[in-house]
Design a protein around this motif. Structure first.
Motif, PDB file in Angstrom:
ATOM      1  N   LEU A   1      44.303 -31.363  42.842  1.00  5.36           N
ATOM      2  CA  LEU A   1      43.529 -30.895  41.692  1.00  5.36           C
ATOM      3  C   LEU A   1      44.464 -30.544  40.540  1.00  5.36           C
ATOM      4  O   LEU A   1      45.494 -29.914  40.763  1.00  5.36           O
ATOM      5  CB  LEU A   1      42.791 -29.633  42.141  1.00  5.36           C
ATOM      6  N   VAL A   2      44.088 -30.941  39.325  1.00  7.15           N
ATOM      7  CA  VAL A   2      44.899 -30.608  38.145  1.00  7.15           C
ATOM      8  C   VAL A   2      44.115 -29.642  37.267  1.00  7.15           C
ATOM      9  O   VAL A   2      42.975 -29.920  36.894  1.00  7.15           O
ATOM     10  CB  VAL A   2      45.259 -31.878  37.346  1.00  7.15           C
ATOM     11  N   PHE A   3      44.734 -28.498  36.970  1.00  3.38           N
ATOM     12  CA  PHE A   3      44.126 -27.571  36.025  1.00  3.38           C
ATOM     13  C   PHE A   3      45.199 -27.147  35.038  1.00  3.38           C
ATOM     14  O   PHE A   3      46.376 -27.471  35.212  1.00  3.38           O
ATOM     15  CB  PHE A   3      43.505 -26.366  36.751  1.00  3.38           C
ATOM     16  N   GLY A   4      44.804 -26.475  33.986  1.00  2.93           N
ATOM     17  CA  GLY A   4      45.825 -26.113  33.027  1.00  2.93           C
ATOM     18  C   GLY A   4      45.353 -25.095  32.034  1.00  2.93           C
ATOM     19  O   GLY A   4      44.196 -24.687  32.013  1.00  2.93           O
ATOM     20  N   GLY A   5      46.308 -24.706  31.212  1.00  4.78           N
ATOM     21  CA  GLY A   5      45.999 -23.743  30.185  1.00  4.78           C
ATOM     22  C   GLY A   5      47.008 -23.819  29.074  1.00  4.78           C
ATOM     23  O   GLY A   5      47.980 -24.563  29.150  1.00  4.78           O
TER      24      GLY A   5
ATOM     25  N   VAL B   1      40.722 -33.578  34.433  1.00  3.87           N
ATOM     26  CA  VAL B   1      41.285 -32.228  34.532  1.00  3.87           C
ATOM     27  C   VAL B   1      40.182 -31.316  35.077  1.00  3.87           C
ATOM     28  O   VAL B   1      39.076 -31.291  34.546  1.00  3.87           O
ATOM     29  CB  VAL B   1      41.783 -31.724  33.152  1.00  3.87           C
ATOM     30  N   ALA B   2      40.484 -30.597  36.150  1.00  4.87           N
ATOM     31  CA  ALA B   2      39.437 -29.821  36.829  1.00  4.87           C
ATOM     32  C   ALA B   2      39.000 -28.612  36.019  1.00  4.87           C
ATOM     33  O   ALA B   2      37.823 -28.269  35.997  1.00  4.87           O
ATOM     34  CB  ALA B   2      39.935 -29.391  38.204  1.00  4.87           C
ATOM     35  N   GLU B   3      39.950 -27.953  35.357  1.00  6.50           N
ATOM     36  CA  GLU B   3      39.592 -26.778  34.561  1.00  6.50           C
ATOM     37  C   GLU B   3      40.672 -26.524  33.519  1.00  6.50           C
ATOM     38  O   GLU B   3      41.838 -26.842  33.737  1.00  6.50           O
ATOM     39  CB  GLU B   3      39.436 -25.545  35.470  1.00  6.50           C
ATOM     40  N   ILE B   4      40.247 -25.968  32.400  1.00  3.41           N
ATOM     41  CA  ILE B   4      41.157 -25.585  31.314  1.00  3.41           C
ATOM     42  C   ILE B   4      40.953 -24.103  31.052  1.00  3.41           C
ATOM     43  O   ILE B   4      39.823 -23.655  30.875  1.00  3.41           O
ATOM     44  CB  ILE B   4      40.823 -26.366  30.015  1.00  3.41           C
ATOM     45  N   PHE B   5      42.049 -23.374  31.016  1.00  5.81           N
ATOM     46  CA  PHE B   5      41.998 -21.950  30.689  1.00  5.81           C
ATOM     47  C   PHE B   5      42.607 -21.743  29.310  1.00  5.81           C
ATOM     48  O   PHE B   5      43.734 -22.152  29.065  1.00  5.81           O
ATOM     49  CB  PHE B   5      42.766 -21.133  31.736  1.00  5.81           C
ATOM     50  N   THR B   6      41.845 -21.137  28.423  1.00  2.00           N
ATOM     51  CA  THR B   6      42.326 -20.881  27.074  1.00  2.00           C
ATOM     52  C   THR B   6      43.069 -19.540  27.062  1.00  2.00           C
ATOM     53  O   THR B   6      43.015 -18.795  28.044  1.00  2.00           O
ATOM     54  CB  THR B   6      41.150 -20.911  26.088  1.00  2.00           C
ATOM     55  N   PRO B   7      43.775 -19.216  25.978  1.00  2.00           N
ATOM     56  CA  PRO B   7      44.648 -18.037  25.998  1.00  2.00           C
ATOM     57  C   PRO B   7      43.981 -16.720  26.388  1.00  2.00           C
ATOM     58  O   PRO B   7      44.660 -15.821  26.863  1.00  2.00           O
ATOM     59  CB  PRO B   7      45.186 -17.990  24.567  1.00  2.00           C
ATOM     60  N   GLY B   8      42.674 -16.580  26.243  1.00  2.00           N
ATOM     61  CA  GLY B   8      42.038 -15.323  26.626  1.00  2.00           C
ATOM     62  C   GLY B   8      41.776 -15.160  28.109  1.00  2.00           C
ATOM     63  O   GLY B   8      41.356 -14.103  28.558  1.00  2.00           O
ATOM     64  N   ALA B   9      42.019 -16.206  28.899  1.00  2.00           N
ATOM     65  CA  ALA B   9      41.677 -16.166  30.332  1.00  2.00           C
ATOM     66  C   ALA B   9      42.526 -15.115  31.050  1.00  2.00           C
ATOM     67  O   ALA B   9      43.712 -14.977  30.779  1.00  2.00           O
ATOM     68  CB  ALA B   9      41.910 -17.532  30.962  1.00  2.00           C
ATOM     69  N   THR B  10      41.916 -14.396  31.969  1.00  2.00           N
ATOM     70  CA  THR B  10      42.670 -13.407  32.741  1.00  2.00           C
ATOM     71  C   THR B  10      43.311 -14.085  33.943  1.00  2.00           C
ATOM     72  O   THR B  10      42.808 -15.102  34.441  1.00  2.00           O
ATOM     73  CB  THR B  10      41.743 -12.282  33.261  1.00  2.00           C
ATOM     74  N   THR B  11      44.408 -13.507  34.413  1.00  2.00           N
ATOM     75  CA  THR B  11      45.040 -14.073  35.611  1.00  2.00           C
ATOM     76  C   THR B  11      44.064 -14.011  36.778  1.00  2.00           C
ATOM     77  O   THR B  11      44.012 -14.930  37.589  1.00  2.00           O
ATOM     78  CB  THR B  11      46.342 -13.322  35.976  1.00  2.00           C
ATOM     79  N   GLN B  12      43.248 -12.951  36.845  1.00  2.00           N
ATOM     80  CA  GLN B  12      42.293 -12.842  37.945  1.00  2.00           C
ATOM     81  C   GLN B  12      41.287 -13.992  37.921  1.00  2.00           C
ATOM     82  O   GLN B  12      40.931 -14.542  38.954  1.00  2.00           O
ATOM     83  CB  GLN B  12      41.566 -11.498  37.911  1.00  2.00           C
ATOM     84  N   SER B  13      40.835 -14.368  36.710  1.00  2.00           N
ATOM     85  CA  SER B  13      39.860 -15.458  36.629  1.00  2.00           C
ATOM     86  C   SER B  13      40.484 -16.774  37.093  1.00  2.00           C
ATOM     87  O   SER B  13      39.817 -17.613  37.700  1.00  2.00           O
ATOM     88  CB  SER B  13      39.295 -15.600  35.211  1.00  2.00           C
ATOM     89  N   ILE B  14      41.775 -16.949  36.842  1.00  2.00           N
ATOM     90  CA  ILE B  14      42.458 -18.172  37.267  1.00  2.00           C
ATOM     91  C   ILE B  14      42.632 -18.173  38.781  1.00  2.00           C
ATOM     92  O   ILE B  14      42.341 -19.167  39.451  1.00  2.00           O
ATOM     93  CB  ILE B  14      43.806 -18.317  36.522  1.00  2.00           C
TER      94      ILE B  14
ATOM     95  N   ILE C   1      47.885 -28.688  40.929  1.00  2.00           N
ATOM     96  CA  ILE C   1      48.938 -28.612  39.916  1.00  2.00           C
ATOM     97  C   ILE C   1      48.367 -27.835  38.741  1.00  2.00           C
ATOM     98  O   ILE C   1      47.302 -28.183  38.226  1.00  2.00           O
ATOM     99  CB  ILE C   1      49.355 -30.022  39.419  1.00  2.00           C
ATOM    100  N   GLY C   2      49.078 -26.788  38.340  1.00  2.00           N
ATOM    101  CA  GLY C   2      48.693 -26.042  37.147  1.00  2.00           C
ATOM    102  C   GLY C   2      49.679 -26.343  36.038  1.00  2.00           C
ATOM    103  O   GLY C   2      50.876 -26.123  36.208  1.00  2.00           O
ATOM    104  N   LEU C   3      49.188 -26.874  34.930  1.00  2.69           N
ATOM    105  CA  LEU C   3      50.055 -27.216  33.805  1.00  2.69           C
ATOM    106  C   LEU C   3      49.864 -26.200  32.690  1.00  2.69           C
ATOM    107  O   LEU C   3      48.736 -25.870  32.338  1.00  2.69           O
ATOM    108  CB  LEU C   3      49.699 -28.606  33.262  1.00  2.69           C
TER     109      LEU C   3
END
Length: 138
Positions: free
Chosen positions: A91-95, A111-124, A62-64
Motif C-alpha cells: 500500500l502507498v500512502f503519503g503526505g 495512492v491509498a491515502e493522502i494526509f495534508t499538513p493538518g493531519a495528526t500522527t494519531q490519525s495516520i 510505503i509512506g512517502l
C-alpha cells in the motif's frame, strides 16, 4: 509453521530533492511507537531505491513524505514500479504539501491515502492500522 508474521512493516521515505525530513521522522516515530516496524530510508531517495527497500524489507506499506511539489510524478513512479515488480499489494500512502486539487487524481492512480499538513500522527497511525492487511497468521 504457526509463527506469527509479526507487526505491520512500513517503509517511510523522502523521495526527490526536498531536504525537509522532520515530518517524515515524526510519522516514522509515531508508527514505531504504535508497535509497527518502520524502515526509514532517509533523504533524497529515488522511487527505485524506495521500491527496492520495500521489497527487500517485505514491507506492507510505503509512506512517502513530499514537500517539493513533485508529488504527482513521484507517487506515480513508485506505484508503477511496484506494479512492474509484482508488488502492487504494498500500500502507498503519503503526505506533505499536496494541493487539494491533486488528491483525487493521485487516489485514482493508486495512492491509498493522502494526509495534508493538518493531519495528526494519531490519525495516520489509525489509518495504517485500519487499512494495511495484517500479515496472514499475525
Amino acid at each position: 509453521m504457526g509463527v506469527a508474521a509479526g507487526p505491520i512493516r512500513v517503509v517511510v521515505a523522502k523521495p526527490g530533492l526536498d531536504g525537509h525530513d522532520r515530518g517524515a521522522k515524526v510519522i516514522a516515530r509515531a508508527l514505531r511507537d504504535a508497535g509497527m516496524e518502520v524502515i526509514y530510508t532517509g533523504l533524497h531517495q529515488t522511487p527505485e531505491q524506495i521500491v527496492d527497500t520495500a521489497i527487500q524489507e517485505d514491507a506492507d506499506a510505503i509512506g512517502l513524505s513530499i514537500l517539493s511539489g513533485a508529488h504527482n510524478t513521484l507517487f506515480a513512479a513508485v506505484i508503477d514500479l511496484l506494479k512492474e515488480r509484482d508488488a502492487a499489494d504494498i500500500l502507498v500512502f503519503g503526505g506533505g504539501i499536496i494541493p487539494e486539487a491533486d488528491i483525487a487524481p493521485l487516489k485514482e492512480k493508486g495512492v491509498a491515502e493522502i494526509f495534508t499538513p493538518g493531519a495528526t500522527t494519531q490519525s495516520i497511525v489509525d489509518w495504517v492500522r485500519a487499512n494495511v492487511q495484517e500479515p496472514a497468521g499475525a
